[in-house]
Design a protein around this motif. Structure first.
Motif, short mmCIF file in Angstrom:
data_model
loop_
_atom_site.label_atom_id
_atom_site.label_comp_id
_atom_site.label_asym_id
_atom_site.label_seq_id
_atom_site.Cartn_x
_atom_site.Cartn_y
_atom_site.Cartn_z
N LYS B 211 0.62 -1.95 -0.03
CA LYS B 211 0.22 0.21 -0.24
C LYS B 211 0.87 1.18 -0.73
CE LYS B 211 -4.64 -1.31 0.32
NZ LYS B 211 -5.15 -1.31 -0.84
N CYS B 225 -1.13 -5.82 0.09
CA CYS B 225 -2.47 -6.48 -0.26
C CYS B 225 -2.32 -7.30 -1.08
CB CYS B 225 -2.76 -5.97 0.54
SG CYS B 225 -2.31 -4.79 -1.31
N GLU B 227 -4.71 -7.74 -3.87
CA GLU B 227 -6.94 -6.79 -4.07
C GLU B 227 -6.55 -7.81 -5.42
OE1 GLU B 227 -7.13 -3.49 -3.63
OE2 GLU B 227 -6.07 -3.50 -1.89
N ARG B 460 -4.49 1.37 -5.48
CA ARG B 460 -4.58 -0.29 -4.41
C ARG B 460 -3.98 -0.96 -4.35
NH1 ARG B 460 -8.29 0.60 -2.83
NH2 ARG B 460 -8.01 -1.44 -1.84
N CYS B 461 -2.51 -0.89 -5.43
CA CYS B 461 -1.41 -1.23 -4.66
C CYS B 461 -0.04 -0.75 -5.72
CB CYS B 461 -1.48 -2.30 -3.99
SG CYS B 461 -1.28 -3.93 -5.29
ZN LIG Z 1 -2.54 -3.39 -2.60
#
Ligand SMILES: [Zn+2]
Ligand SMILES: [Zn+2]
Lengths: 490, 490
Positions: B211, B225, B227, B460-461
């Motif tokens: 992130k 994370c 996604e 999102r990342c």
């Molecule tokens: Zn992400």
């Protein structure tokens, strides 16, 4: 680990508290009355959950999940229920914090006040029956056989880890039926499930019975229960199963269209056991050396302690025992090899004794030569030297024997401590000595209350297997048709 | 059951809501923002839990349980954490109710006000690190690898079943380590566990990444994370794993004696997935007929619908299929025989389609004669007539094929909907069309915020597998060394 725990005979209560702490089962948290269940303690609870969950599913139940919060008004809908449960509970009044003016912390935002307060569930009948109203229209939707694993909160003033805590974990079954007979059969079936679990997994004998009116669940028509006797002579209620009649169906207006087309109120049950069972398990079997766990619920069933000097010897022993570890694991037995090289064997022995591991193997250099192993059982402390090639079969049989033995020991203790009182004088003497006392009672709450106030003994239950026996109430002399089970209780 | 659910192309959001309701997965409760997870939905969650719990244990973690309530002051101890979590939460201020003066209900007892308010946990770092302080003295106590399955509450204003609810169920891992390197390795390991679970059990491809600062967990040094891309082109964060550095150790003063005897702060991680995964699972695969479940997580993998006229024929068919049911169960496949005699086969077909059962068998009188059975797969709706003697082997292979196929379909969808933008104009156009957009970004929160405000797309990342590629930020033209992943998100 260095100090021994207090002896049961000196201070039973301190023995329990220290055992729970020192065996790494649980501890008090910084939040008053709430406990932390530590990994070793939780592993036992997980074993209990797995067995019970399997039993619930075998009897046709499914799990579901209902909200943690209950609108305050729900509690008032069933008149007896609100008396029993609405009092000591955690109340959520706000939904936001904000920075304090000095910016050093947070304060409750007065503008974020809930219109209706929410109660953290003390039990879920109300929220579940308000949901069932939408799930049940016709007899085809019944029976509804649902269980929930959840945390609940009851604001207890005097708390004790596992036995009485503000927050605890439990399962609560909530079922709905078309007929009274079916609901009563369900109530009794779940009592049998609990008794089976207590006796065959926890190795703890229980008396099955019905509660008197004054000990009944708030909102139930009948409360069935299992009662166990702890080593200090006090009773512990280990599980309850309630026949709710149509009380909650009426309170939440839950009706179904019967096969003949008529609308009828649904019949209900609820039943639960909690992390209190952990307290029962500890107190039923443990001794002055620590926990004694029944093999069926022990997270580690066998521990292996190598006796060695130096790394090389340790390696030699570990290589030697590995095939036996593999074989034990293949047989579904959980094994731990304690290969820590900073601790002496005697220290390890004491630690695994404290933690209640049913079987301990000690493996030394001489065992390597002689192809033997020393096998010690936790419950009796007996040791035996066994041919290493026979150790897997030996352990299988030993685990079964331990499971049986500790049950029998607990049963014998209960039988020796279940006595009949023929007069109130005798009753008071026996109650003071501890244990279950079977006595005649006239069936009134008034007498029950007086006996409780004078002796601290409560009627644990009217045993289901009570023989018909004409007699006279020990307190009033009024007629009685069977003996009921009295004890001081947790 | 009579009405079809809305089509995805007409109203994706309504399709989702109706599907969740009609497939008996969950529903909104009377408590704002809190859901009821119904038995069929909960059975899927239980399958998820069992797989994940096994993975956590294989990687050395144990379960434990920590209090539901957090003293208000704990939240303020980690400066970033309080900013992120102390705001929208349920606050317990009182511990008792009493009868109202009109005796028609209950009111909060003003005399039972808590000295310090308690917060219903929105996440447990604070209460767990305050406990770890007592569990950790020396390097021998580390690593501490603990997980908790629990309910948490975040007072969300806009809620949606499974995707964003005030109360939800999750697991939260909390680990403590001696070194930074070990804690980072743990963070990454758990990300891999989540990715493995998402891809191989949920059949849902995920992008692994880190992130940006502004999307990081409150109190973390780095948030990793996974996604996933939903069918409507929106991203869904399916799991996070946080490297906490020494932030919580410092906030709660958790130090350990290193091997050299020096006192050092402990390094931490935390990681979690929640019932949000249920939303992801539903949206990743389902279609206009209903749920499509990957066989690995389907509570019922095979449903058998007998086609019959009259009781006698039903009995004949049931007798005939019973050996196959037994054989399937022996092979670990969950089978349901739908022998309800009040519903027509067409109705049953639609119901099991709606509920996403991967394989449906239909058995009619002609099949009895021909020793055949009709096998239909849910994902493609393909039907096939199979020799009944080969049906068990056929189903085993079919379940594997379905598991692979729906993964491939989702992967293909994601690949077709992952595009590169070279300019801000192009970016805005692609974001409007939906899907993942890979674009250069100058690394500042300022630019990230502006893009978010103008397009509703978030980063999102930064994908872990991002290729080094020199470029210019689509928004500012400033230099960038890799593309990041943008999308509108749930
Ligand atoms: Zn992400
Ligand atoms: Zn009883």
């Amino acid at each position: 680990m260095s100090k021994a725990i207090p002896k049961r005979s000196q201070d039973y209560s301190l023995w329990y508290n220290e055992l729970v702490k020192r065996a790494d089962l649980a501890e008090n948290s910084a939040v008053r009355g709430c406990m932390v269940i530590k990994p070793y303690g939780f592993a036992i609870w997980e074993k209990m959950q797995a067995v019970l969950d399997g039993m619930f599913k075998e009897t046709g139940h499914s799990n579901a999940y209902f909200p943690l919060f209950i609108p305050k008004s729900y509690l008032s809908k069933e008149a007896d229920h609100v008396e029993g449960f609405a009092k000591e509970c955690a109340v959520v009044t706000h939904y936001r914090l904000k920075n304090s003016e000095d910016n050093k912390g947070v304060v409750v935002d007065p503008e974020a006040k809930l219109e209706e307060e929410l109660i953290v569930r003390p039990t879920s009948e109300t929220v579940i029956w308000s949901t069932y109203k939408n799930w049940i229209q016709s007899y085809r939707d019944l029976p509804l056989l649902v269980n929930q694993w959840a945390n609940v909160v009851r604001w207890e003033m005097r708390t004790r880890v596992f036995l009485r805590t503000a927050e605890f974990l439990w399962q609560e079954g909530h079922t709905a039926h078309t007929t009274q007979g079916e609901a009563i059969a369900e109530t009794k079936q779940m009592l049998e499930v609990y008794a089976n679990f207590a006796e065959n997994y926890m190795a703890m004998p229980v008396v099955k019975g019905v509660k008197t009116e004054s000990e009944r669940f708030a909102g139930a028509v009948d409360t069935y229960c299992i009662e166990a006797l702890m080593q200090d002579g006090k009773a512990l209620q280990a599980g309850t199963s309630h026949f709710l009649g149509q009380n909650f169906a009426k309170a939440f207006d839950v009706k179904f269209a019967a096969q003949n087309g008529e609308l009828e109120y649904v019949w209900g049950t609820s039943w639960g056991v909690s992390t209190r069972l952990m307290g029962a398990l500890i107190m039923a079997h443990s001794d002055d050396q620590g926990l004694v766990l029944p093999p069926m619920l022990a997270p580690i069933q066998v521990v292996i302690v190598p006796i060695f000097k130096g790394e090389e010897q340790l390696k030699e022993i570990v290589d030697h025992v590995q095939p036996y570890i593999d074989e034990l694991k293949k047989a579904g037995i959980s094994v731990k090899l304690d290969d820590r090289d900073t601790l002496r064997p005697g220290f390890k022995f004491a630690e695994w004794e404290l933690k209640g591991v049913p079987v301990r193997l000690a493996f030394g250099p001489r065992d390597l030569q002689n192809k033997t192993v020393e096998v010690a059982r936790r419950d009796t402390s007996e040791k035996q030297v066994v041919d290493v090639d026979k150790v897997v079969e030996h352990i299988k049989a030993l685990l079964e024997d331990i499971q049986q033995s500790i049950y029998k020991k607990a049963l014998q203790f209960r039988e020796e401590n279940t006595r009949k009182a023929e007069s109130y004088e005798e009753f008071k003497k026996l109650i003071e000595e501890g244990g279950f006392v079977l006595a005649h009672w006239d069936g009134t709450s008034e007498t029950e209350d007086k006996i409780k106030n004078e002796t601290k003994a409560t009627i644990r239950c009217i045993p289901l297997n009570a023989e018909k026996e004409e007699g006279k109430c020990i307190y009033t002399g009024n007629p009685s048709s069977c003996r009921v089970l009295f004890a001081k209780a947790y």
